[in-house]
Motif scaffolding. Sequence first.
Motif, PDB file in Angstrom:
ATOM      1  N   TYR A 175      30.534  88.607  67.580  1.00  0.00           N
ATOM      2  CA  TYR A 175      29.275  87.666  66.742  1.00  0.00           C
ATOM      3  C   TYR A 175      28.269  87.745  67.688  1.00  0.00           C
ATOM      4  O   TYR A 175      28.191  87.023  68.753  1.00  0.00           O
ATOM      5  CB  TYR A 175      29.794  86.142  66.449  1.00  0.00           C
ATOM      6  N   LEU A 176      27.081  88.114  67.598  1.00  0.00           N
ATOM      7  CA  LEU A 176      25.854  88.358  68.312  1.00  0.00           C
ATOM      8  C   LEU A 176      24.946  87.840  67.787  1.00  0.00           C
ATOM      9  O   LEU A 176      24.452  87.957  66.726  1.00  0.00           O
ATOM     10  CB  LEU A 176      25.657  90.032  68.523  1.00  0.00           C
ATOM     11  N   SER A 177      24.332  86.874  68.769  1.00  0.00           N
ATOM     12  CA  SER A 177      22.853  86.118  68.346  1.00  0.00           C
ATOM     13  C   SER A 177      21.754  86.627  69.190  1.00  0.00           C
ATOM     14  O   SER A 177      22.096  86.255  70.232  1.00  0.00           O
ATOM     15  CB  SER A 177      23.143  84.542  68.474  1.00  0.00           C
ATOM     16  N   LEU A 178      20.717  86.767  68.478  1.00  0.00           N
ATOM     17  CA  LEU A 178      19.609  87.215  69.337  1.00  0.00           C
ATOM     18  C   LEU A 178      18.410  86.379  69.036  1.00  0.00           C
ATOM     19  O   LEU A 178      18.185  86.039  68.097  1.00  0.00           O
ATOM     20  CB  LEU A 178      19.133  88.601  68.864  1.00  0.00           C
ATOM     21  N   ARG A 179      17.827  85.737  70.101  1.00  0.00           N
ATOM     22  CA  ARG A 179      16.875  84.840  70.136  1.00  0.00           C
ATOM     23  C   ARG A 179      15.505  85.272  70.811  1.00  0.00           C
ATOM     24  O   ARG A 179      15.615  85.609  72.135  1.00  0.00           O
ATOM     25  CB  ARG A 179      17.072  83.290  70.563  1.00  0.00           C
ATOM     26  N   MET A 180      14.402  85.233  69.949  1.00  0.00           N
ATOM     27  CA  MET A 180      13.240  85.639  70.846  1.00  0.00           C
ATOM     28  C   MET A 180      12.382  84.732  71.240  1.00  0.00           C
ATOM     29  O   MET A 180      12.056  83.626  70.441  1.00  0.00           O
ATOM     30  CB  MET A 180      12.317  86.413  69.734  1.00  0.00           C
ATOM     31  N   ILE A 181      11.985  84.589  72.470  1.00  0.00           N
ATOM     32  CA  ILE A 181      11.313  83.581  73.250  1.00  0.00           C
ATOM     33  C   ILE A 181       9.929  84.056  73.671  1.00  0.00           C
ATOM     34  O   ILE A 181      10.113  84.899  74.483  1.00  0.00           O
ATOM     35  CB  ILE A 181      12.168  82.877  74.479  1.00  0.00           C
ATOM     36  N   SER A 182       8.822  83.561  73.315  1.00  0.00           N
ATOM     37  CA  SER A 182       7.429  84.009  73.723  1.00  0.00           C
ATOM     38  C   SER A 182       6.807  82.712  74.171  1.00  0.00           C
ATOM     39  O   SER A 182       7.039  81.648  73.844  1.00  0.00           O
ATOM     40  CB  SER A 182       6.724  84.816  72.566  1.00  0.00           C
TER      41      SER A 182
END
Length: 626
Positions: free
Chosen positions: A550-557
Amino acid sequence: MTTILSLSNLLLLQIITDIEDNADIICLLFTCKQLYQNSSLKRSIQFKGIGEPINTEKRKISKQFIETVNRFNLYSFKDILVNSLSDQQVILGKDRVTVYAEKNNRVDKSNITTVLVKEYQLETIQSIYQIPSIKTLFINDQTNEKAYFKVHLSSISLLPNLQRLFVRSYDLDIGQHSSLKSLDLHVGELYNLSVLENKFESLTELCIKSDFISSGRINLLPSSLTSLTLEPLGIPPKNAFHSLTLLVKLDIYLDFGSQVEEQPCIDLFCLNKLETLKLGGNDSEHYINYIIEIQLPPSIKNLVLIPTCISIPSECPMPLLEQLKVPQCLFTKGGFSMSSSPLLKKLVIDSCFENVEAKMIPSSLEHLSIDKNTGGANILDQVVFPTTLTYLSLKGSWIETVNPNRLPESLVKLKQNIKGPVLPTLPQHLKQFIWKAQPYLYYKPLLVFPSTNNYPPHLETLNLLEVHKDFTINVPLITKYLLIPLDAVHSTDDTQFYSLGSKISKSIILQPQWLPVNTTHLTCQLWNASKDKKLGFRLDEIINRTNVRYLSLRMISRQKPASAPFEFSIQRLDPDNRNVLVLERQSLTGGIITQRKSIDSGQQYDPIYLYLNRSFGWSFGKEHIQ
């Protein structure tokens, strides 16, 4: 497999219904062809959590739903998808009804219960009145958010089944409705609450957020209310809430720029059903030379006080209080006491500038959070931590060192600022640890964990998201849930590239497996994600060098708030990982990847990337980093 195939469709359906993850349902049907080919069974199966076009919590179109319907590419499962779509929700545009499902293209609208108006026009409202089955109505036109437009709902009683109404507008004209239960208004011009007088005799939940709300007419609100939110509200007179005797929850944000009585007091003592009070407001922006006395009933269970100019008299005992959040100064100024609250379980003390006295920490606590804002010595030296404590958070802008021997064996979750890259000895009974680096780490150090003999044997969750800047890591063997930040390793004109390998230590990077076999859940926070570029993430590293499922990818800008995470399921279908089923679990998009080896790659599979963008879109692709 023969045993499961001998079961009846009814039992098979029950088994599949009990599977919580849609990706696991797809994987089961993929790997068991006879189930996959059982058309009568497939017609009864539904995917979970994807069939609603309206996000009722955020009161807008569900991005997940749109992405699923528009980009669904598992065509053999389309019948299950269609079977999963709700026929009770529609989205109204300017001049049409937009329904994101084949079976919703219908003349009969008698089954519609939820409607979202995303582009308000008067004729749109008139068309809504032709659907009396509506129970929930959201008017959330953000295209006109800066325009001075008025929503006209004078004939809202034509919707006899309406239970919940949300309106975002500049101004509002609303009529009577005898059975409405929940009303949520984000209306710029709603200064005077008298516009709601005698209109909603059954209303139990009311939320109003406006430019400013006068507190002089609170007594005109329906006495049936059990939940009330007002933001921002002028400092109310003492008896403002006396007529709302059924209130269970009260959430108000005070406007300290408004006029105030000479000795302000908010009397809630007569509200003997009140269990939750949240009192917000920024009194630091104004010169405040007064104290607001809050008289609370003994029924209070949850209390949040943000302003510092608050006092609760000792004559107001709180024997049922379970959760409390207050600034430290309320204790030190004598404006608050917990001596009458033996049931307190959760305590959050904000803005701590002084020593935390032992009497501030009740022996009944299970959850304690301290926000330290002073650079002096430790402020918890006087504290005896309760033997019932399970969660401790030591946050803020300064380090607080606590000897692990002082922490109770009951503690299972710890959040702590750590100076430097070396993790001190941890309590042996921990199950979750959140490491916050203070100050930030530079020069890409290797994070150093205690030896295996001294490492907590049940510490399955390791959260490193707040260890900012760059570092490398040898992940402890027991770790099941790993959360780490990633910086871009390479960038082109239109793409930023991220790699798990950038966090793996030199001693591990050449080994076949980068993470322990126990690490099945990985969350990667992609830092400094440009709003103008897509992101490329090395998926092949996860498939071939880890056991992550299970892979979770979160984009932070820096320019935009964090995007909704992408949640991927990875199912390796053969021993050498040649065929892999990769699905985005929220949108159910994806498919089977067949990995290949090019001539110049030797025994290694070619790189595979996940390309992400902020509109919840993603795709597979190949790219070589120079």
